[in-house]
Design a protein around this motif. Structure first.
Motif, mmCIF file in Angstrom:
data_model
loop_
_atom_site.group_PDB
_atom_site.id
_atom_site.type_symbol
_atom_site.label_atom_id
_atom_site.label_comp_id
_atom_site.label_asym_id
_atom_site.label_seq_id
_atom_site.Cartn_x
_atom_site.Cartn_y
_atom_site.Cartn_z
ATOM 1 N N ALA A 168 0.837 -1.198 0.000
ATOM 2 C CA ALA A 168 0.000 0.000 0.000
ATOM 3 C C ALA A 168 0.872 1.248 0.000
ATOM 4 C CB ALA A 168 -0.915 0.002 1.220
ATOM 5 N N LEU A 169 0.306 2.338 -0.483
ATOM 6 C CA LEU A 169 0.986 3.632 -0.442
ATOM 7 C C LEU A 169 0.780 4.222 0.948
ATOM 8 C CD1 LEU A 169 2.496 5.822 -2.131
ATOM 9 C CD2 LEU A 169 0.255 6.827 -2.573
ATOM 10 N N SER A 170 1.853 4.332 1.709
ATOM 11 C CA SER A 170 1.782 4.850 3.077
ATOM 12 C C SER A 170 2.264 6.293 3.108
ATOM 13 C CB SER A 170 2.641 4.003 4.022
ATOM 14 O OG SER A 170 2.200 2.657 4.028
ATOM 15 N N THR A 171 1.549 7.153 3.834
ATOM 16 C CA THR A 171 1.959 8.551 3.979
ATOM 17 C C THR A 171 2.215 8.878 5.445
ATOM 18 O OG1 THR A 171 -0.352 9.277 4.154
ATOM 19 C CG2 THR A 171 0.632 9.273 1.963
ATOM 20 N N TYR A 172 3.136 9.799 5.674
ATOM 21 C CA TYR A 172 3.456 10.218 7.034
ATOM 22 C C TYR A 172 4.078 11.616 6.990
ATOM 23 C CZ TYR A 172 8.157 8.603 5.736
ATOM 24 O OH TYR A 172 9.356 8.410 5.106
ATOM 25 N N LEU A 173 4.386 12.151 8.154
ATOM 26 C CA LEU A 173 4.882 13.530 8.256
ATOM 27 C C LEU A 173 6.275 13.573 8.846
ATOM 28 C CD1 LEU A 173 4.333 16.672 8.205
ATOM 29 C CD2 LEU A 173 3.596 16.400 10.575
ATOM 30 N N GLU A 174 7.127 14.362 8.219
ATOM 31 C CA GLU A 174 8.383 14.794 8.827
ATOM 32 C C GLU A 174 8.305 16.314 8.941
ATOM 33 O OE1 GLU A 174 11.893 13.436 6.917
ATOM 34 O OE2 GLU A 174 11.487 11.310 7.306
ATOM 35 N N ALA A 175 8.232 16.818 10.151
ATOM 36 C CA ALA A 175 7.987 18.246 10.366
ATOM 37 C C ALA A 175 9.184 19.085 9.925
ATOM 38 C CB ALA A 175 7.683 18.511 11.837
ATOM 39 N N THR A 176 8.922 20.191 9.239
ATOM 40 C CA THR A 176 9.976 21.107 8.822
ATOM 41 C C THR A 176 10.366 22.013 9.987
ATOM 42 O OG1 THR A 176 8.415 22.793 8.092
ATOM 43 C CG2 THR A 176 9.039 21.095 6.487
ATOM 44 N N THR A 177 11.480 22.705 9.815
ATOM 45 C CA THR A 177 11.913 23.674 10.816
ATOM 46 C C THR A 177 10.850 24.755 11.021
ATOM 47 O OG1 THR A 177 14.220 23.309 10.212
ATOM 48 C CG2 THR A 177 13.730 25.316 11.437
ATOM 49 N N GLU A 178 10.221 25.181 9.929
ATOM 50 C CA GLU A 178 9.190 26.209 10.024
ATOM 51 C C GLU A 178 7.970 25.706 10.799
ATOM 52 O OE1 GLU A 178 12.062 27.066 7.030
ATOM 53 O OE2 GLU A 178 10.755 25.315 7.244
ATOM 54 N N MET A 179 7.579 24.450 10.565
ATOM 55 C CA MET A 179 6.471 23.864 11.324
ATOM 56 C C MET A 179 6.814 23.781 12.807
ATOM 57 S SD MET A 179 5.446 20.660 8.886
ATOM 58 C CE MET A 179 5.035 20.856 7.153
ATOM 59 N N ASN A 180 8.032 23.360 13.080
ATOM 60 C CA ASN A 180 8.492 23.252 14.467
ATOM 61 C C ASN A 180 8.423 24.603 15.162
ATOM 62 O OD1 ASN A 180 9.758 22.570 16.860
ATOM 63 N ND2 ASN A 180 11.759 22.251 15.948
ATOM 64 N N ARG A 181 8.908 25.650 14.469
ATOM 65 C CA ARG A 181 8.925 26.988 15.069
ATOM 66 C C ARG A 181 7.498 27.513 15.288
ATOM 67 N NH1 ARG A 181 11.505 29.426 11.352
ATOM 68 N NH2 ARG A 181 13.552 28.851 12.152
ATOM 69 N N ALA A 182 6.617 27.267 14.335
ATOM 70 C CA ALA A 182 5.235 27.730 14.475
ATOM 71 C C ALA A 182 4.557 27.066 15.667
ATOM 72 C CB ALA A 182 4.460 27.439 13.198
ATOM 73 N N ALA A 183 4.796 25.765 15.863
ATOM 74 C CA ALA A 183 4.213 25.071 17.011
ATOM 75 C C ALA A 183 4.786 25.604 18.318
ATOM 76 C CB ALA A 183 4.466 23.572 16.888
ATOM 77 N N TYR A 184 6.084 25.897 18.326
ATOM 78 C CA TYR A 184 6.718 26.433 19.534
ATOM 79 C C TYR A 184 6.146 27.812 19.883
ATOM 80 C CZ TYR A 184 10.293 28.391 22.588
ATOM 81 O OH TYR A 184 10.936 28.990 23.636
#
Length: 295
Positions: A168-184
């Motif tokens: 199957a085609l599996s999808t997942y997330l690797e968070a970017t630096t920008e995503m990390n900073r926005a969450a912080y």
């Protein structure tokens, strides 16, 4: 209402001596007791707030694998046929996804044997070395696609060659630096709002910000077997990822499998490109914040 936030005084009163000496009857060496390590800001009334943030983000990675099987009387010929199919599939994937597709391959070969019927009529393989009927070669491609938008087409290119098995085609997330900073940043804002709410609920004033510690806290103190000079903190870990790629080049791949010319066309890819919805993933961040409290 009187301020009930003089936690520093309670902590200091309850803190045992940094070192407790004890001589054993046999004259053994001294040992250390657990101590509660407290930062400097606990010597005054403070408010501790834990800021939290959860961001919903679309996945940015996809993976799948395909396997091609070929048989022949000779092991090397079986491997050649399987490898030829694998190469054509590889070319199709790379022409669709370019550098955004990371392909790892493997090849294996094993014999299969002549069969005979036992006394009960069941077919049984005769696995003697002189009873080899032929060889089965297996080529597998494991594919990581760094752009979910083109992952389906990349898999369709591999499926167009008719693999004997696929995942199957599996999808997942690797968070970017920008995503990390926005969450912080969102976690810091949440911590500030919580500290304000705490001060209002406790009928006290919210003073200046004394410290911000990334992570889930607590940051007022912790138990340690070391002396009170240990200043280590707990940290959250986040993953990183790359930005979306440019549009892929026009897909086309062809080659020989034995004596047969094999071509993967755009129509083949379009016919096998299965649609699927990508479930959003969560990026979390938290901070521990200390504010002065009281008048």
């Amino acid at each position: 209402m009187k301020t009930a936030l003089s936690l520093a005084a309670l902590l200091l009163a309850a803190t045992p001596a940094a070192f407790a000496q004890s001589a054993s009857p046999t004259g053994g060496r001294d040992y250390q007791e657990d101590v509660y390590v407290t930062p400097y800001w606990t010597r005054m009334p403070v408010i501790e707030a834990i800021g939290r943030a959860n961001m919903q983000v679309a996945p940015n990675r996809a993976s799948f694998s395909v396997t091609y099987l070929e048989t022949d009387k000779k092991a090397d010929e079986a491997m050649k046929l399987a490898v030829q199919r694998g190469k054509i599939s590889y070319d199709a994937i790379k022409k669709i996804a370019g550098d955004k597709a990371i392909v790892t391959s493997s090849v294996s070969v094993q014999p299969y044997y002549e069969q005979y019927r036992d006394k009960d009529g069941n077919k049984v393989e005769n696995d003697r070395a002189d009873k080899v009927a032929g060889y089965e070669a297996r080529v597998s491609l494991n594919v990581l696609v760094e752009d979910v938008a083109i992952a389906g087409k990349a898999r369709a290119g591999a499926l167009a060659l008719g693999p004997e098995s696929s995942t199957a085609l599996s999808t997942y997330l690797e968070a970017t630096t920008e995503m990390n900073r926005a969450a912080y940043e969102a976690a810091v804002k949440d911590g500030a709002a919580r500290a304000k709410a705490t001060a209002e609920a406790a009928s006290t004033k919210l003073g200046k910000l004394l410290a911000v510690q990334e992570g889930g806290g607590p940051c007022l103190g912790r138990w340690s077997t070391n002396s009170g000079s240990d200043d280590s903190y707990y940290r959250d870990e986040m993953a990183y990822a790359a930005a979306p790629p440019p549009p892929p080049p026009a897909p086309v791949a062809s080659g020989m499998v034995g004596r047969q010319q094999v071509t993967i066309s755009q129509a083949d890819i379009d016919a096998l490109d299965l649609p699927s919805d990508n479930r959003k993933q969560t990026i979390s961040s938290s901070v521990c914040m200390i504010y002065a409290a009281g008048n």
